[in-house]
Design a protein around this motif. Structure first.
Motif, mmCIF file in Angstrom:
data_model
loop_
_atom_site.group_PDB
_atom_site.id
_atom_site.type_symbol
_atom_site.label_atom_id
_atom_site.label_comp_id
_atom_site.label_asym_id
_atom_site.label_seq_id
_atom_site.Cartn_x
_atom_site.Cartn_y
_atom_site.Cartn_z
ATOM 1 N N ILE A 195 -37.550 82.293 32.762
ATOM 2 C CA ILE A 195 -38.684 82.027 33.654
ATOM 3 C C ILE A 195 -39.838 81.406 32.873
ATOM 4 C CG2 ILE A 195 -40.465 83.143 35.068
ATOM 5 C CD1 ILE A 195 -38.326 85.055 36.058
ATOM 6 N N LEU A 196 -40.168 82.004 31.739
ATOM 7 C CA LEU A 196 -41.368 81.566 31.022
ATOM 8 C C LEU A 196 -41.165 80.260 30.247
ATOM 9 C CD1 LEU A 196 -42.600 85.092 29.948
ATOM 10 C CD2 LEU A 196 -43.625 83.588 31.676
ATOM 11 N N ARG A 197 -39.883 79.818 30.190
ATOM 12 C CA ARG A 197 -39.627 78.500 29.565
ATOM 13 C C ARG A 197 -39.141 77.486 30.595
ATOM 14 N NH1 ARG A 197 -36.481 81.177 24.455
ATOM 15 N NH2 ARG A 197 -38.334 81.808 23.278
ATOM 16 N N ASP A 198 -39.203 77.848 31.847
ATOM 17 C CA ASP A 198 -38.704 76.953 32.902
ATOM 18 C C ASP A 198 -39.669 75.769 33.101
ATOM 19 O OD1 ASP A 198 -36.829 76.679 35.400
ATOM 20 O OD2 ASP A 198 -38.890 76.383 36.132
ATOM 21 N N ALA A 199 -39.123 74.572 33.061
ATOM 22 C CA ALA A 199 -39.971 73.376 33.112
ATOM 23 C C ALA A 199 -40.763 73.298 34.419
ATOM 24 C CB ALA A 199 -39.104 72.127 32.933
ATOM 25 N N GLU A 200 -40.147 73.653 35.521
ATOM 26 C CA GLU A 200 -40.836 73.578 36.824
ATOM 27 C C GLU A 200 -42.006 74.555 36.874
ATOM 28 O OE1 GLU A 200 -40.561 71.663 39.648
ATOM 29 O OE2 GLU A 200 -39.454 70.444 38.190
ATOM 30 N N PHE A 201 -41.735 75.797 36.450
ATOM 31 C CA PHE A 201 -42.825 76.784 36.447
ATOM 32 C C PHE A 201 -43.944 76.349 35.500
ATOM 33 C CE2 PHE A 201 -39.729 80.332 37.802
ATOM 34 C CZ PHE A 201 -40.190 80.301 39.114
ATOM 35 N N LYS A 202 -43.560 75.780 34.378
ATOM 36 C CA LYS A 202 -44.576 75.359 33.399
ATOM 37 C C LYS A 202 -45.491 74.314 34.005
ATOM 38 C CE LYS A 202 -43.195 76.204 28.771
ATOM 39 N NZ LYS A 202 -42.617 75.736 27.529
ATOM 40 N N LYS A 203 -44.886 73.440 34.804
ATOM 41 C CA LYS A 203 -45.682 72.400 35.457
ATOM 42 C C LYS A 203 -46.560 73.017 36.548
ATOM 43 C CE LYS A 203 -44.053 68.677 37.836
ATOM 44 N NZ LYS A 203 -42.869 67.899 38.149
ATOM 45 N N GLN A 204 -45.912 73.829 37.377
ATOM 46 C CA GLN A 204 -46.617 74.400 38.541
ATOM 47 C C GLN A 204 -47.792 75.290 38.127
ATOM 48 O OE1 GLN A 204 -43.951 76.573 41.104
ATOM 49 N NE2 GLN A 204 -45.582 77.238 42.481
ATOM 50 N N PHE A 205 -47.608 76.073 37.051
ATOM 51 C CA PHE A 205 -48.633 77.068 36.706
ATOM 52 C C PHE A 205 -49.370 76.729 35.408
ATOM 53 C CE2 PHE A 205 -45.627 79.490 39.418
ATOM 54 C CZ PHE A 205 -46.514 79.839 40.429
ATOM 55 N N LYS A 206 -49.405 75.436 35.100
ATOM 56 C CA LYS A 206 -50.021 74.972 33.854
ATOM 57 C C LYS A 206 -51.435 75.529 33.658
ATOM 58 C CE LYS A 206 -51.037 70.669 33.204
ATOM 59 N NZ LYS A 206 -51.229 69.397 33.506
ATOM 60 N N GLY A 207 -52.205 75.520 34.732
ATOM 61 C CA GLY A 207 -53.603 75.947 34.626
ATOM 62 C C GLY A 207 -53.786 77.463 34.691
#
Ligand code: GLY
Ligand code: MN
Ligand code: MN
Length: 470
Positions: free
Chosen positions: A400-412
């Motif tokens: 989860i914490l290395r997932d590219a989509e989540f990283k993009k979505q929750f960047k801020g």
């Protein structure tokens, strides 16, 4: 333990709430490899609710027209007595249970057809596929145990759930006993923890404790230093002194009533500074939700209250950025708390989960589609007598914490660099996860924690860990 009298009263209540015959099946023995090598028998929970100690293969027809309950049992044969021991006669069972009649199981289809006449007979699918296939053939319903929408007629399921949803004093007494056995299992595991042993040694102590009290595990025991794998049932890891052990295990009584408890503790007996911070947030999230329990409260609001405590705590640690309300609104907190805060508990550890959201979600309520909250298994308004778990957690899950989509979505909103430190700490073993879970009864006076005797205060847990010595 609910007695024959209690069960008879429940059957009468059920008869009063249905308008067409209902056929229920206990289910039978299921094989674990070749046909005669069986798994331990466990009757379907609704059947257990209406009949104490039901025999394998039992079936029961509830007929509201003449308010009768006919129990169908396998015929007694000398061969069965030889291999499996003697069982009471039909006449003895009729007297002990107070049913209207006891008939031969072999006559089930013919007698149900005769009694029902032109009326539709309803059934409820059970885990035993042969029993469900028989039920389908008799009722002509499109039943499927694995598909919540096809488990049974919604009105029948609602009638059953209306009875099973509120615990009476006899049920609560059983759950307290399951809780006491579960307390012993958890404290034994804490006391016997030390670096250099395998998870399976502790898992064995847990399940051995259940067995010594005549109980079985209510579900596959989770005992792992990989607590971030939510339903991790492997027990092969060696315990290192920097690990956290997560134990999620509960005893099930012979009556079927159970407990579901999670505790997390450090192998070394001392929480590291990071583990202490995370533990304190999870404990605060759990206590916040428990303290909010009272009749009329919406269960989802307990989930959201826990989520806000977690979001706030993680923001203070720098893992999240923003206000708790904003983080919970966007779902950023769910990257660390990716499941619901709990579920009903009773005869099934996730009580009546097989009936689907028809029972677990209030009228007009639908599951969220947001990651995390979508796993919330319960969204009812609490009523006195309801029993459910409260089980928040914080996990560091690489996927989860290395997932590219989540990283993009929750960047801020998520500090992924800081999260990476947790994923790689303890010589790359990672932090793992912390969950704390208790079983709570809603009363008119607020919450009653049935599993309160299982230690969870940080200092009490530290004092127990390793206390049994070598
Ligand atoms: N033991 C599974 C759960 O807590 O729901
Ligand atoms: Mn649970
Ligand atoms: Mn659990």
């Amino acid at each position: 333990m609910p007695t024959s009298q209690h069960c008879k009263r429940r059957r009468e209540q059920f008869l009063a709430s249905i308008d067409t015959p209902v056929l229920l099946m206990a289910g039978g023995w299921m094989s674990r490899n070749y046909p005669a090598n069986w798994c331990p028998y466990r009757a379907d929970s609704t059947f257990l609710f209406f009949f104490p100690n039901p025999e394998p293969n039992a079936a029961a027809l509830f007929d509201p027209k003449d308010e009768s309950v006919t129990l169908f049992l396998d015929e007694r044969t000398p061969e069965d007595a030889l291999w499996h021991g003697p069982v009471p006669s039909f006449a003895e069972i009729k007297k002990a249970t107070g049913v209207s009649a006891v008939e031969k199981r072999a006559d089930l289809a013919a007698l149900v057809a005769k009694k029902a006449g032109k009326r539709q007979v309803r059934g409820v699918a059970v885990a035993d596929p042969r029993a469900t296939a028989e039920l389908k053939a008799i009722t002509k319903e499109r039943l499927d145990f694995a598909t919540a929408k096809k488990v049974g007629d919604p009105d029948v399921l609602r009638a059953i759930a209306g009875l099973r949803c509120h615990r009476d004093p006899e049920e609560i007494a059983e759950m307290r006993t399951a809780a006491a056995v579960t307390r012993e299992a958890h404290t034994v595991a804490m006391a016997r923890t030390r670096p250099g042993i395998y998870e399976q040694e502790l898992a064995g102590l847990v399940e051995g404790t259940f067995a010594r009290h005549g109980c079985v595990p209510a579900y596959n025991t989770i005992l792992s230093v990989r607590g971030e794998v939510l339903h991790n049932t492997a027990h092969h890891n060696l315990l290192h002194d920097t690990d956290l052990v997560l134990l999620d295990a509960g005893a099930e009584r012979p009556s079927g009533y159970c407990a579901d408890v999670t505790r997390t503790w450090p192998v070394s007996g001392r929480f590291s500074p990071e583990a202490r911070d995370i533990y304190d947030i999870v404990l605060a999230a759990e206590i916040t939700a428990i303290e909010a329990v009272k009749p009329g409260v919406r269960y989802r609001d307990l989930h959201l209250a826990s989520s806000r405590v977690i979001a706030d705590g993680l923001a203070q640690l720098g893992l999240l950025k923003g206000s708790a309300d904003d983080l919970v609104e966007s779902g950023a907190h769910a990257l660390f708390f990716p499941h619901g805060v709990g579920h009903l508990i009773g005869l099934d550890v996730h009580d009546m989960e097989g009936f689907g959201d028809l029972v677990a979600y209030g009228p007009g309520r639908k599951r969220s589609t947001q990651f995390g909250t979508a796993y919330l298994r319960l969204d009812l308004d609490l009523e006195p007598g309801m029993c459910f778990t409260i089980e928040p957690g914080i996990y560091f899950v690489p996927a989860i914490l290395r997932d590219a989509e989540f990283k993009k979505q929750f960047k801020g909103q998520v500090d992924f660099k800081r999260a990476e430190q947790f994923l790689t700490m303890n010589s790359l073993r990672g932090f793992g996860g912390v969950r704390i879970e208790d079983d709570v009864l809603c009363t008119n006076n607020g919450p009653e924690v049935l599993t309160a005797a299982v230690p969870k205060e940080r200092l009490a847990v530290e004092a127990l860990v390793g206390s049994a010595g070598l």
